[in-house]
Design a protein around this motif. Structure first.
Motif, PDB file in Angstrom:
ATOM      1  N   CYS A 219       0.845  -1.194   0.000  1.00  0.00           N
ATOM      2  CA  CYS A 219       0.000   0.000   0.000  1.00  0.00           C
ATOM      3  C   CYS A 219       0.885   1.249   0.000  1.00  0.00           C
ATOM      4  CB  CYS A 219      -0.897   0.013   1.237  1.00  0.00           C
ATOM      5  SG  CYS A 219      -1.940  -1.448   1.373  1.00  0.00           S
ATOM      6  N   CYS A 224      -0.878   1.277   6.714  1.00  0.00           N
ATOM      7  CA  CYS A 224      -2.191   1.452   6.084  1.00  0.00           C
ATOM      8  C   CYS A 224      -3.216   0.559   6.784  1.00  0.00           C
ATOM      9  CB  CYS A 224      -2.090   1.077   4.602  1.00  0.00           C
ATOM     10  SG  CYS A 224      -3.633   1.234   3.692  1.00  0.00           S
ATOM     11  N   HIS A 226      -6.066  -0.149   5.509  1.00  0.00           N
ATOM     12  CA  HIS A 226      -6.841  -0.772   4.424  1.00  0.00           C
ATOM     13  C   HIS A 226      -8.320  -0.435   4.538  1.00  0.00           C
ATOM     14  CE1 HIS A 226      -3.083  -2.843   4.282  1.00  0.00           C
ATOM     15  NE2 HIS A 226      -3.363  -3.634   5.297  1.00  0.00           N
ATOM     16  N   CYS A 232      -4.556   1.898  -1.736  1.00  0.00           N
ATOM     17  CA  CYS A 232      -4.462   0.740  -0.841  1.00  0.00           C
ATOM     18  C   CYS A 232      -4.667  -0.531  -1.666  1.00  0.00           C
ATOM     19  CB  CYS A 232      -5.518   0.846   0.258  1.00  0.00           C
ATOM     20  SG  CYS A 232      -5.766  -0.680   1.166  1.00  0.00           S
ATOM     21  N   CYS A 233      -3.702  -1.425  -1.586  1.00  0.00           N
ATOM     22  CA  CYS A 233      -3.755  -2.659  -2.384  1.00  0.00           C
ATOM     23  C   CYS A 233      -4.880  -3.592  -1.946  1.00  0.00           C
ATOM     24  CB  CYS A 233      -2.426  -3.397  -2.285  1.00  0.00           C
ATOM     25  SG  CYS A 233      -1.118  -2.560  -3.150  1.00  0.00           S
ATOM     26  N   VAL A 234      -5.167  -3.577  -0.652  1.00  0.00           N
ATOM     27  CA  VAL A 234      -6.241  -4.437  -0.150  1.00  0.00           C
ATOM     28  C   VAL A 234      -7.584  -3.965  -0.707  1.00  0.00           C
ATOM     29  CG1 VAL A 234      -7.502  -5.156   1.929  1.00  0.00           C
ATOM     30  CG2 VAL A 234      -5.003  -5.166   1.926  1.00  0.00           C
TER      31      VAL A 234
END
Ligand SMILES: Nc1nc2c(ncn2[C@@H]2O[C@H](COP(=O)(O)OP(=O)(O)OP(=O)(O)O)[C@@H](O)[C@H]2O)c(=O)[nH]1
Ligand SMILES: [Zn+2]
Length: 275
Positions: A219, A224, A226, A232-234
């Protein structure tokens, strides 16, 4: 080791060294309790390998927040979890498929069960081999019914009668391990059905979600949550359907709850300092 030095009380599931007094009469005593890999409080059992978390599709309705908390509890204690979706005789497939969809990315083993229609027990039978398994979950989901079914048909003949008689003599109920024919043990008493968030911090909560793990550290912001941060990758995975919305929503709820508890604790301490 434990025991004599530390006055540790032996538990079902303990691995021990014994001294044999009389081999034929099976009399001996415990010399030493080996270190425990895990220890549950309710029921009090050591070295549990697998917790089979039971939810019912109906009556009672599935409480997925409780399921997530119990999964967390298993993760924190280093115990493998499997999810048993029980009473599937009561609903249409699309209804229990919704639960499967929520958990399929988590990687937990999901088993569809019906004690009433006798579905899923062959799959369940394969799961606990060479391991100690405890069944747990909300009241009324069918834990005792599952256990009775297992113990009626899979139990080792040797020792069964004597352990049953033994059990009747005890006034206070304590959990026992039941040896299964195909190997492995099952705890004859269902486990915890409620959950305390003690010992989990909002900052480490993410580490207990297997389906989040491939996104860690990717992220934009370190630390992060999330939940609301940009890049944010999530959350990206969430929009792509690689993480289930329900799991993420309940994660966010728990995160905020844990953070609030921590903040309150901190404020409490500060106030005391100023008095
Ligand atoms: N239709 C249906 N009913 C079931 C099934 N399994 C259990 N039940 C019923 O659900 C009720 C609760 O079952 P239990 O096995 O007592 O549930 P439990 O999880 O042990 O409940 P607690 O002892 O309160 O924790 C009983 O009336 C069972 O007959 C199933 O597969 N299908
Ligand atoms: Zn993030």
């Amino acid at each position: 080791g434990l025991f004599r030095k530390d006055e540790v009380v032996p538990l079902p599931g303990d691995r021990v060294y014994i001294s044999i007094v009389d081999f034929t009469k099976k009399v001996g005593f415990i010399e030493e309790i080996l270190p425990r890999q895990s220890q549950l409080v309710r029921p009090a059992v050591a070295n549990i390998d697998t917790v089979a978390l039971v939810v019912s599709v109906k009556a009672p309705a599935p409480d997925l927040m409780l399921l997530d908390k119990l999964l967390l509890s298993a993760e924190v204690n280093g115990i493998d979890a499997i999810i048993c979706i029980n009473k599937i005789d009561l609903v249409e497939a699309e209804e229990y498929n919704r639960i499967i969809d929520e958990y399929k990315e988590s990687g937990y083993n999901l088993i569809l069960l019906s004690s009433k229609a006798n579905v899923g027990f062959n799959t369940l039978k394969k799961a606990p081999k060479d391991r100690i398994t405890v069944f747990a979950g909300q009241s009324g989901v069918g834990k005792s019914t599952i256990l009775n079914k297992i113990m009626d048909s899979w139990i080792m003949e040797t020792g069964e009668v004597s352990s049953r008689i033994e059990r009747g003599k005890h006034t206070t109920r304590h959990a026992e391990l039941v040896e299964l024919k195909d190997g492995g043990y099952v705890v004859d008493t269902p486990g915890f059905s409620s959950f305390e968030l003690a010992g989990i911090s909002h900052t480490t909560l993410e580490t207990y979600y297997p389906e989040f793990s491939s996104y860690f550290g990717r992220c934009r912001f370190t630390g992060c949550s999330h939940i609301s941060e940009p890049d944010c990758c999530v959350k990206q995975a969430l929009t792509e359907g690689l993480i289930s919305a329900g799991r993420h929503k309940r994660y966010a709820e728990l995160y905020n709850l844990l953070k609030m508890q921590k903040d309150n604790e901190y404020r409490g301490k500060n106030r005391k300092g100023k008095d």
